[in-house]
Structures are given as structure tokens and as C-alpha cells.
Write an enzyme that holds these catalytic residues in place. Sequence first.
Site, PDB file in Angstrom:
ATOM      1  CG  ASP A   1       7.345  -2.699  -3.439  1.00 40.33           C
ATOM      2  OD1 ASP A   1       8.553  -2.882  -3.709  1.00 40.33           O
ATOM      3  OD2 ASP A   1       6.567  -2.088  -4.192  1.00 40.33           O
TER       4      ASP A   1
ATOM      5  CG  HIS B   1       7.321   2.189  -4.027  1.00 30.49           C
ATOM      6  ND1 HIS B   1       6.844   3.266  -3.326  1.00 30.49           N
ATOM      7  CD2 HIS B   1       6.255   1.710  -4.729  1.00 30.49           C
ATOM      8  CE1 HIS B   1       5.562   3.448  -3.589  1.00 30.49           C
ATOM      9  NE2 HIS B   1       5.174   2.511  -4.436  1.00 30.49           N
TER      10      HIS B   1
ATOM     11  CD  GLU C   1       8.574   4.309  -0.579  1.00 33.53           C
ATOM     12  OE1 GLU C   1       8.362   4.552  -1.787  1.00 33.53           O
ATOM     13  OE2 GLU C   1       7.828   3.592   0.120  1.00 33.53           O
TER      14      GLU C   1
ATOM     15  CB  SER D   1       5.386  -4.534  -5.852  1.00 31.49           C
ATOM     16  OG  SER D   1       4.589  -3.425  -5.477  1.00 31.49           O
TER      17      SER D   1
ATOM     18  CB  ALA E   1      -0.930  -0.032   1.205  1.00 35.29           C
ATOM     19  NE  ARG E   2       1.614   5.432  -2.358  1.00 37.94           N
ATOM     20  CZ  ARG E   2       1.382   4.666  -3.405  1.00 37.94           C
ATOM     21  NH1 ARG E   2       1.487   3.341  -3.278  1.00 37.94           N
ATOM     22  NH2 ARG E   2       1.044   5.188  -4.565  1.00 37.94           N
TER      23      ARG E   2
END
Length: 368
Positions: free
Chosen positions: A305, A329, A310, A331, A280-281
Amino acid sequence: MPVKPEANKTLRGHKLLVVAPWKVPDDFVAGLAAKFPDLEVVSHVETWTGGGDLPRVSLPAETWKDVTVLLTFTSLPTPAEAPKLQYVQVMTAGVNHLVDTPIYKDTDIAFCTANGVHGPQISEWVIGTYLAFEHRFPQYLQQQREARWDRGNLLTLDDAEGKTVGILGYGSIGRQTARVATAMGMKVHAYTLHPRPTPESRRDHGWTPAGLGDPEGVLPARWFSGPTTADLHAFLASGLDLLVLATPLTEATRHLLTRAEFEVLAADGRAGRTFVSNIARGPVVHTADLMAALEGGLIRGAALDVTDPEPLPDGHPLWTAKNVIITPHISGASLKYFSRILAILECNLQRLADGAELVNRVDRRRGY
């Protein structure tokens, strides 16, 4: 409620601007010309090496002034620069990175997401990392680098048949993950914010690649919903072997999983059972509480991911946390990404021509 547009079969008076890191294929442009002979198509190829964030390009005012339809990742005009703009097709699953831009927050221009584009590749990432963890691929790859043969305790290895995956956020990614998991013999539990008590309410009206996902919403064996903490905890307490976080990031979902939620996953003898997958985040999960849950054995492991912060800084303790797989990140990456985006764009151009509602339109009140 948005006013339903009138039909305009040839899209007379419309100008499409594509701002993307890929060249629009000539056959796609030719196809649009055949369908919509009065549509003007202009494209600008962004310079991007495939790593890091996409730059926001600055285009001349003359480029923007007659644009009515925009396809973009992050590059947006101001409302004054694009007075004729009616519809923005973004190339991301969410719009949280755009909510503070004037053209999003100060206008009622239609924004549509790339919902449906990411399902195939992200579901592969979710299931792939879960299986890699369960079958000890990280351990065995390290042993290969060390030229060391050590099978370990084979009595602790297991497969996915009969296990339960809980999908928090049953959109296109969640539905394709459910499809893949079901094919492996797993049971699916779904969680959505709003109740889905009827077959019609469980249908997905967003864009989906043909033959994929769960458009009718028939795969979940159990469906949980509700806005309260108790509603969420009922879902988390339903005996999950794999928990997939696939919800948009909004103020309501920020830090949705904290220590309390990890304790629910571990309650009643379930400690160390659930593997958590976050595509998701990062801020959906409280990072410090996640690390504590990993170190304390509340959960079995995690595949991330996305992280918070981030990019994950060098030396951050999450890098060396116990039983975690981290990817940067990626995916959602696929060679088919742009072709699927263009399929959504073409679908919505047809809807625009027909005077119909656009697919994947963002509800600004909900944030997705």
C-alpha cells in the site's frame, strides 16, 4: 521529562482549532461545551477532493495567536504565529512528514498521533490482500474480464489455519492484525525494537477502539525484540507465511528489509514461502531488492500500500513485478476515520483538563 500540567477542569483559557477536510459535527462540539464550558472551539474546513496529498493551508495570524490545542493533518503554524500552543493532535499514525517543521523540531510542544485510528481498516487490508493472493482473486478477476472459465490447479490452494504471521512493529495496527489473524487460526510472532519480557511491558497504553486490538499483548505465541541485525534475522527466520511491516519510518527503519533479509526469509528451504505486506512506509523496504526477491522466488509475493518512490511513477518496473498487489496508499481510509480522531482528541482534552499525561504522545528521541 515533560512537566506534568496542572488540572483545569473547564479548560479555561484554552482555544481549540480544528483544521480538517471534514466539518466537525455539531453534536461533538456540543458535547465538548458540556464537558469543558470554557473551551473555545474554532474550525476551518480544508478543501480536499479525497485524492492526492492534503494541502497545507495558510491561515491569518489572528487565527493562530490564541490557539492552545490544534487538530490537523499537515497544516502547522510557526512558533511565532502560535505562542500559546501546547498540544498538537495530528491525524496521522506517524509524524515523519512533520519532523522538519520548526514547531516540531524547535519546541517542546506536545505532539500526539492518531495511533489506534487505523487498526480496523488496515488490518482488513492486510488480511484481505493476503487472502486475495492466496485464493487467486487477481487471476480469477482477470479471467472474468476475459469471460474465461479456468479453475487452475486446485491442489495448490490453501487456507490460513495453522500458518504463521510475523508482525514487525507491534503497535495498534499490528495488534488488530494479530486479533484478526488469530481468529482465522493463525499463529502470531511479534517483533518490537525494545524487549517486552513482562506482562506489563507488553500492554499497549495507546488509544484503541473498545474491544479491538490486543491491549494486553497476549496474542503472540513468540515475541522477538532487539536493535541488531541478528535480532531482526532471528525473527525473520522463525518460519513466517505472512510478514506484516507495521513499523514507523525512522532513520533506524529506513531500508530495514534489503536483500539480506529476503535471503533470511528464504533460507533453509523456505524460498517462496513468505508473503510480504507493507503498510508502513515505502522506504522501510529497499525497492530494488524487493523486486529481485519477487522475481527470484525468494518470497511468495507482496502486497504494497506504500512504495518507494511514492507516488509510484508510470512505467516503474514495480508495477509489473511478479506476484505483487499494489494499492495507492489507501489502506487507512474509512468513513469512521474522523470520528475515531475526535475520540482521541476528546480523550486528550479530558487528560489536559485533569492534568494527566496525554495519550499517543510522540517521543521525539525515537521519532514516534
